[in-house]
Write an enzyme that holds these catalytic residues in place. Structure first.
Site, short mmCIF file in Angstrom:
data_model
loop_
_atom_site.label_atom_id
_atom_site.label_comp_id
_atom_site.label_asym_id
_atom_site.label_seq_id
_atom_site.Cartn_x
_atom_site.Cartn_y
_atom_site.Cartn_z
N ASN A 6 0.86 -1.19 0.00
CA ASN A 6 0.00 0.00 0.00
C ASN A 6 0.90 1.24 0.00
O ASN A 6 1.76 1.39 0.87
CB ASN A 6 -0.89 -0.03 1.25
CG ASN A 6 -1.81 1.17 1.33
OD1 ASN A 6 -1.40 2.31 1.12
ND2 ASN A 6 -3.08 0.94 1.64
N HIS A 9 0.88 6.29 1.95
CA HIS A 9 1.72 7.21 2.73
C HIS A 9 2.62 8.07 1.84
O HIS A 9 2.99 9.18 2.24
CB HIS A 9 2.60 6.45 3.72
CG HIS A 9 1.88 5.96 4.94
ND1 HIS A 9 0.62 6.34 5.30
CD2 HIS A 9 2.29 5.09 5.91
CE1 HIS A 9 0.27 5.74 6.42
NE2 HIS A 9 1.26 4.98 6.81
N HIS A 42 -5.78 3.53 -1.59
CA HIS A 42 -7.12 3.82 -1.09
C HIS A 42 -7.52 5.19 -1.63
O HIS A 42 -6.95 6.21 -1.24
CB HIS A 42 -7.10 3.81 0.44
CG HIS A 42 -8.44 4.00 1.08
ND1 HIS A 42 -8.62 3.92 2.44
CD2 HIS A 42 -9.67 4.26 0.57
CE1 HIS A 42 -9.90 4.12 2.73
NE2 HIS A 42 -10.56 4.35 1.61
N ARG A 44 -9.76 7.81 -1.20
CA ARG A 44 -10.76 8.23 -0.21
C ARG A 44 -11.65 9.32 -0.79
O ARG A 44 -11.24 10.07 -1.69
CB ARG A 44 -10.06 8.76 1.06
CG ARG A 44 -9.21 7.70 1.76
CD ARG A 44 -8.63 8.27 3.05
NE ARG A 44 -9.63 8.33 4.08
CZ ARG A 44 -9.74 7.48 5.09
NH1 ARG A 44 -8.89 6.49 5.23
NH2 ARG A 44 -10.70 7.61 5.98
N ARG A 48 -7.56 12.63 0.59
CA ARG A 48 -6.52 13.18 1.48
C ARG A 48 -5.11 12.70 1.10
O ARG A 48 -4.13 13.31 1.47
CB ARG A 48 -6.82 12.87 2.94
CG ARG A 48 -6.59 11.43 3.34
CD ARG A 48 -6.58 11.29 4.84
NE ARG A 48 -7.91 11.36 5.41
CZ ARG A 48 -8.28 10.67 6.48
NH1 ARG A 48 -7.43 9.88 7.09
NH2 ARG A 48 -9.50 10.76 6.96
N GLU A 69 -8.67 0.20 -2.90
CA GLU A 69 -9.50 0.24 -1.68
C GLU A 69 -10.46 1.40 -1.80
O GLU A 69 -10.07 2.51 -2.20
CB GLU A 69 -8.62 0.48 -0.46
CG GLU A 69 -7.94 -0.74 0.07
CD GLU A 69 -7.15 -0.38 1.32
OE1 GLU A 69 -7.47 0.61 1.98
OE2 GLU A 69 -6.19 -1.10 1.60
N THR A 100 -8.18 3.38 8.26
CA THR A 100 -9.37 2.54 8.35
C THR A 100 -9.40 1.88 9.73
O THR A 100 -8.43 1.26 10.14
CB THR A 100 -9.33 1.46 7.25
OG1 THR A 100 -9.00 2.10 6.03
CG2 THR A 100 -10.66 0.77 7.12
N GLU A 150 -10.96 -9.70 2.93
CA GLU A 150 -9.69 -9.29 3.53
C GLU A 150 -9.95 -9.22 5.03
O GLU A 150 -10.74 -8.39 5.50
CB GLU A 150 -9.20 -7.94 3.00
CG GLU A 150 -7.88 -7.54 3.68
CD GLU A 150 -7.29 -6.22 3.21
OE1 GLU A 150 -7.51 -5.82 2.05
OE2 GLU A 150 -6.59 -5.59 4.02
N HIS A 190 -3.73 -4.87 7.80
CA HIS A 190 -3.82 -3.80 8.78
C HIS A 190 -2.91 -4.08 9.97
O HIS A 190 -3.13 -5.03 10.70
CB HIS A 190 -5.25 -3.55 9.27
CG HIS A 190 -5.42 -2.11 9.69
ND1 HIS A 190 -5.77 -1.13 8.81
CD2 HIS A 190 -5.19 -1.52 10.87
CE1 HIS A 190 -5.78 0.03 9.44
NE2 HIS A 190 -5.42 -0.17 10.68
N1 PXP Z 1 -5.86 -3.20 4.38
C1 PXP Z 1 -6.75 -2.19 4.49
C2 PXP Z 1 -8.15 -2.45 4.10
C3 PXP Z 1 -6.36 -0.91 4.94
O1 PXP Z 1 -7.27 0.08 5.04
C4 PXP Z 1 -5.02 -0.70 5.30
C5 PXP Z 1 -4.58 0.65 5.78
O2 PXP Z 1 -4.58 1.56 4.74
C6 PXP Z 1 -4.11 -1.77 5.13
C7 PXP Z 1 -4.55 -3.02 4.70
C8 PXP Z 1 -2.66 -1.62 5.44
O3 PXP Z 1 -2.47 -1.34 6.79
P1 PXP Z 1 -1.05 -0.91 7.31
O4 PXP Z 1 -0.72 0.42 6.69
O5 PXP Z 1 -1.23 -0.85 8.78
O6 PXP Z 1 -0.08 -1.97 6.86
#
Ligand code: PXP
Length: 238
Positions: A6, A9, A42, A44, A48, A69, A100, A150, A190
């Site tokens: 992901n 960031h 994601h 959003r 953001r 996402e 999330t 997921e 997550h």
């Molecule tokens: N899966 C989903 C659905 C998420 O919303 C997130 C956070 O953006 C992640 C995975 C990844 O989480 P992390 O950044 O804590 O690895």
């Protein structure tokens, strides 16, 4: 176990100065070169971090797979149908949250989620539902034709003490087994990191993990290539 990265960031960092660097698309392309199995972003409603330009460029340029996402709302579903990611992961979205905070409540929102899945399927997009490791939620996901779940691993990641950690891991294991029995694909994510992946990777029913924060945080210190390769070594270690 596949590992998708992901890159939200990176967009947050870019947006901090309202300029163009660091570019999450360039970053994603480098991550692919270092071996990730897919890119997760994601989009959003408040934009953001990731914006529509990022999603469209990623669609054009990445060669692994795109997991978008998104909330199950019309505007975003329209964009998804147009962009056609390989996978749409439906997540709950609250404006005030830092990230999330929990899974989609499939049972409470079944009509809306069912209709989102149908629209995405009509555009030939596979759909994953981000849900808690809860048997009733998994049954509801299967009932409305989700392709994948997921499993929200935040509770496992936040557990403190051996007993708690074991209990949360067990919840995930039972949920993953149940989902597999129903014919669902099983992803998880997550809060997964270099420490808690060591035990997590033993859950053989989990096909794929989606990780952002831990890998990007490590990349700041050791570089992206090493951060990715260390996580790949963990996810391939079972
Ligand atoms: N899966 C989903 C659905 C998420 O919303 C997130 C956070 O953006 C992640 C995975 C990844 O989480 P992390 O950044 O804590 O690895």
């Amino acid at each position: 176990m596949r590992f998708c990265l992901n890159v939200d960031h990176i967009a947050t960092l870019r947006n901090a100065r309202g300029e163009t660097q660091p570019d999450p698309v360039t970053f994603a392309l480098m991550a692919e070169q270092y071996g990730v199995d897919g890119i997760v972003v994601h989009l959003r409603e408040d934009r953001r971090h990731i914006n529509e330009r990022d999603v469209r460029l990623l669609r054009e340029l990445i060669t692994t797979k795109l997991d978008l996402e998104m909330a199950a709302v019309d505007d975003i579903i329209n964009i998804a149908c147009d962009v056609q990611p390989e996978l749409a992961t439906l997540v709950p979205e609250r404006r005030q949250e830092l990230t999330t905070e929990g899974g989609v409540n499939v049972i409470d929102d079944i009509k809306n989620i069912r209709s989102a899945i149908k629209r995405l399927h009509d555009s030939e997009i596979s759909v994953s539902l981000f849900i808690e490791p809860d048997i009733n939620q998994i049954d509801a996901a299967a009932e409305i034709n989700a392709d994948i779940i997921e499993i929200h691993t935040g509770h496992y990641a936040n557990a403190v003490g051996e007993e708690d950690i074991y209990d949360e891991l067990e919840r995930v294991r039972i949920a993953a087994k149940h989902a597999k029995k129903l014919g669902l694909g099983v992803n998880a994510g997550h809060g997964l990191n270099y420490n808690n992946m060591k035990e997590f990777v033993a859950i053989s029913e989990i096909d794929e993990v989606s990780i952002g924060h831990a890998v990007l945080a490590r990349a700041v210190f050791v570089g992206l290539e090493q951060a990715i390769k260390e996580m790949i070594a963990l996810t391939r270690s079972r």
